[in-house]
Write a protein that holds these residues in place. Sequence first.
Motif, mmCIF file in Angstrom:
data_model
loop_
_atom_site.group_PDB
_atom_site.id
_atom_site.type_symbol
_atom_site.label_atom_id
_atom_site.label_comp_id
_atom_site.label_asym_id
_atom_site.label_seq_id
_atom_site.Cartn_x
_atom_site.Cartn_y
_atom_site.Cartn_z
ATOM 1 N N ILE A 28 0.828 -1.207 0.000
ATOM 2 C CA ILE A 28 0.000 0.000 0.000
ATOM 3 C C ILE A 28 0.865 1.260 0.000
ATOM 4 O O ILE A 28 0.458 2.289 -0.536
ATOM 5 C CB ILE A 28 -1.024 -0.007 1.168
ATOM 6 C CG1 ILE A 28 -2.159 1.000 0.903
ATOM 7 C CG2 ILE A 28 -0.360 0.274 2.495
ATOM 8 C CD1 ILE A 28 -3.023 0.706 -0.281
ATOM 9 N N ASP A 29 2.074 1.206 0.542
ATOM 10 C CA ASP A 29 2.985 2.347 0.467
ATOM 11 C C ASP A 29 3.316 2.667 -0.990
ATOM 12 O O ASP A 29 3.364 3.834 -1.385
ATOM 13 C CB ASP A 29 4.281 2.077 1.230
ATOM 14 C CG ASP A 29 4.100 2.053 2.734
ATOM 15 O OD1 ASP A 29 3.099 2.609 3.238
ATOM 16 O OD2 ASP A 29 4.968 1.468 3.414
ATOM 17 N N ALA A 30 3.541 1.643 -1.799
ATOM 18 C CA ALA A 30 3.824 1.846 -3.223
ATOM 19 C C ALA A 30 2.606 2.424 -3.931
ATOM 20 O O ALA A 30 2.731 3.334 -4.758
ATOM 21 C CB ALA A 30 4.246 0.531 -3.866
ATOM 22 N N VAL A 31 1.422 1.916 -3.597
ATOM 23 C CA VAL A 31 0.186 2.420 -4.206
ATOM 24 C C VAL A 31 -0.017 3.889 -3.839
ATOM 25 O O VAL A 31 -0.357 4.717 -4.693
ATOM 26 C CB VAL A 31 -1.020 1.555 -3.775
ATOM 27 C CG1 VAL A 31 -2.333 2.195 -4.195
ATOM 28 C CG2 VAL A 31 -0.896 0.148 -4.349
ATOM 29 N N ARG A 32 0.201 4.230 -2.583
ATOM 30 C CA ARG A 32 0.035 5.635 -2.157
ATOM 31 C C ARG A 32 1.060 6.549 -2.828
ATOM 32 O O ARG A 32 0.744 7.691 -3.153
ATOM 33 C CB ARG A 32 0.119 5.720 -0.642
ATOM 34 C CG ARG A 32 -1.103 5.128 0.026
ATOM 35 C CD ARG A 32 -1.033 5.238 1.517
ATOM 36 N NE ARG A 32 -2.239 4.702 2.106
ATOM 37 C CZ ARG A 32 -2.268 4.022 3.235
ATOM 38 N NH1 ARG A 32 -1.152 3.795 3.900
ATOM 39 N NH2 ARG A 32 -3.407 3.566 3.711
ATOM 40 N N ALA A 33 2.270 6.047 -3.034
ATOM 41 C CA ALA A 33 3.283 6.842 -3.741
ATOM 42 C C ALA A 33 2.829 7.124 -5.173
ATOM 43 O O ALA A 33 3.009 8.231 -5.685
ATOM 44 C CB ALA A 33 4.628 6.118 -3.727
ATOM 45 N N ALA A 34 2.222 6.133 -5.806
ATOM 46 C CA ALA A 34 1.708 6.330 -7.168
ATOM 47 C C ALA A 34 0.540 7.315 -7.158
ATOM 48 O O ALA A 34 0.425 8.152 -8.057
ATOM 49 C CB ALA A 34 1.273 4.994 -7.770
ATOM 50 N N ALA A 35 -0.304 7.257 -6.146
ATOM 51 C CA ALA A 35 -1.432 8.189 -6.044
ATOM 52 C C ALA A 35 -0.932 9.628 -5.898
ATOM 53 O O ALA A 35 -1.548 10.557 -6.425
ATOM 54 C CB ALA A 35 -2.333 7.814 -4.872
#
Length: 115
Positions: A28-35
């Motif tokens: 989810i850290d990677a997903v939030r970085a993409a967001a």
Amino acid sequence: MNEHADGASGGAGKESRGGYDPRFATAIDAVRAAARGDVSREELVRILLSWNYEPQYRTTGLADDWEFRDNSFEAVEYAFINDIIDEGDYDRIVRTLDGEGSETKGAGGPRSPLA
């Protein structure tokens, strides 16, 4: 609930629990970085394709909808639901992880985006 603040991510010296990118402690850290725009969609897909997902745990009861595992396949579902990745990206991730066999499925792995 086991969520990190939006700015949380693995830094130098922090051991990665995932696969592709040591900058992120959880999927989810990677997903939030993409967001936030810190990671491109293509890079996020590469990260999610190689991530070592943890199992999804579920209880039966009123709290079911509140549960979220930061390092489970739910991060991919979150990215899809929030238009961070598209259906083609989601399908590619599902097909790849499905090809890895029951070990991935036992780790909370892919489900149909429309399920």
